[in-house]
Design a protein around this motif. Structure first.
Motif, PDB file in Angstrom:
ATOM      1  N   VAL A   1      19.227 -35.181  24.516  1.00 42.13           N
ATOM      2  CA  VAL A   1      19.068 -36.020  23.701  1.00 42.13           C
ATOM      3  C   VAL A   1      17.445 -36.553  24.233  1.00 42.13           C
ATOM      4  O   VAL A   1      16.556 -37.130  23.099  1.00 42.13           O
ATOM      5  N   LEU A   2      17.096 -36.726  25.063  1.00 41.22           N
ATOM      6  CA  LEU A   2      15.818 -37.370  25.556  1.00 41.22           C
ATOM      7  C   LEU A   2      14.752 -36.467  25.039  1.00 41.22           C
ATOM      8  O   LEU A   2      13.688 -36.837  24.838  1.00 41.22           O
ATOM      9  N   ARG A   3      15.007 -35.067  25.009  1.00 38.30           N
ATOM     10  CA  ARG A   3      13.856 -34.109  24.590  1.00 38.30           C
ATOM     11  C   ARG A   3      13.731 -34.408  23.089  1.00 38.30           C
ATOM     12  O   ARG A   3      12.609 -34.056  22.414  1.00 38.30           O
TER      13      ARG A   3
ATOM     14  N   LEU B   1      13.709 -37.048  21.702  1.00 36.09           N
ATOM     15  CA  LEU B   1      12.977 -38.347  21.213  1.00 36.09           C
ATOM     16  C   LEU B   1      11.293 -38.109  20.883  1.00 36.09           C
ATOM     17  O   LEU B   1      10.725 -37.432  21.500  1.00 36.09           O
TER      18      LEU B   1
ATOM     19  N   THR C   1       7.504 -38.543  20.761  1.00 31.14           N
ATOM     20  CA  THR C   1       6.689 -39.172  21.840  1.00 31.14           C
ATOM     21  C   THR C   1       5.803 -40.287  21.253  1.00 31.14           C
ATOM     22  O   THR C   1       6.004 -41.589  21.904  1.00 31.14           O
TER      23      THR C   1
ATOM     24  N   LEU D   1       8.113 -43.147  20.379  1.00 35.53           N
ATOM     25  CA  LEU D   1       8.708 -44.049  21.485  1.00 35.53           C
ATOM     26  C   LEU D   1       7.560 -44.775  22.343  1.00 35.53           C
ATOM     27  O   LEU D   1       7.924 -45.928  22.811  1.00 35.53           O
TER      28      LEU D   1
ATOM     29  N   ALA E   1       7.822 -44.426  28.676  1.00 32.37           N
ATOM     30  CA  ALA E   1       7.991 -43.397  27.473  1.00 32.37           C
ATOM     31  C   ALA E   1       7.692 -41.991  28.221  1.00 32.37           C
ATOM     32  O   ALA E   1       8.699 -40.987  28.034  1.00 32.37           O
TER      33      ALA E   1
ATOM     34  N   LEU F   1      10.438 -38.971  29.076  1.00 30.82           N
ATOM     35  CA  LEU F   1      10.385 -37.679  28.731  1.00 30.82           C
ATOM     36  C   LEU F   1      10.234 -36.654  29.684  1.00 30.82           C
ATOM     37  O   LEU F   1      10.230 -35.287  29.526  1.00 30.82           O
TER      38      LEU F   1
END
Length: 250
Positions: A68-70, A72, A74, A77, A95, A99
């Motif tokens: 999920v974080l990947r 996002l 950049t 965010l 942020a 990541l």
């Protein structure tokens, strides 16, 4: 080609090595931001990854959360956090830490999972406690993969801190965003080349560190495994040739 020559001329100009906008100052800021990101992300991700790899619990979350974080974006965010917490270092730092967590977390738990279970069982049979098994067996044998996760996070941080220069921050991205409105393409290209050079140096340093922290026995074991596979392949090839020869003779 003219732009390339102009870029090298910009990089070699002594005027760009003096003052607050000097190349060494911007490189130092980029390195400082990257190290701070790695430190904070490691404080969060390494204990979680080691716990998952050692106990085997929470692996589903350990896989799903990084995925999920990947996903996002950049830049989105960074801007969202800037609107929430204000301009300055805090927003892009949060942020970039978010990541940087996935590769460090994945490197930690996959490193411990890669340790041979027979080795872990043997350590427990010798009377080692869970903490002793973790610190004396699992972590030393998985340092190569753990360092690989840090290596991936470091490269990502070097590259993405460039984007954070859209805010009033330093770093090498400053050259790109400051040159864009005035169409100073040699300056923009020089900033891009400096980011690439810093990423290559970072990768080389972590590759060297990864080699140093790998125990000699592990390296020897891998070499033996490669030799064994090669020998096995040669043996199969020889057997195949021998069988073909026998069929031809018949």
């Amino acid at each position: 080609m003219n732009q390339l020559f102009a870029t090298f001329a910009w990089l070699l100009d002594p005027a760009h090595y003096a003052g607050p906008d000097a190349i060494q100052v911007r490189v130092g800021e980029q390195v400082e931001y990257t190290l701070l990101t790695l430190l904070l992300a490691s404080i969060i991700a390494l204990p979680a990854g080691l716990a998952i790899g050692h106990t085997g619990r929470g692996r589903t979350l350990g896989v799903q959360i990084p995925a999920v974080l990947r996903a996002l974006p950049t830049l989105g965010l960074v801007i969202l956090l800037a609107l929430m917490v204000g301009l300055g270092l805090l927003a892009p730092l949060i942020a970039l830490v978010i990541l940087a967590i996935p590769p460090i977390l994945a490197g930690a738990y996959s490193g411990l999972e890669s340790v041979d279970r027979e080795t872990v069982d043997a350590a427990r049979a010798l009377g080692m406690t869970g903490w002793q098994v973790l610190w004396k067996v699992e972590i030393p044998l998985s340092l190569s993969l753990i360092t690989g996760g840090l290596r991936s996070a470091a490269l990502q941080a070097v590259a993405t801190w460039t984007i954070a220069a859209i805010l009033p921050l330093g770093g090498l991205g400053r050259y790109i965003f400051d040159a864009l409105p005035v169409q100073d393409y040699p300056k923009m290209l020089a900033g891009s080349m400096l980011v690439i050079a810093l990423a290559l140096v970072t990768d080389a340093l972590f590759a060297l560190l990864q080699k140093v922290v790998t125990p000699p026995g592990v390296r020897a074991g891998r070499a033996s495994l490669v030799r064994a596979k090669t020998t096995h392949s040669h043996a199969r090839a020889a057997l195949f040739r021998h069988a073909s020869f026998i069929r031809n003779e018949r």
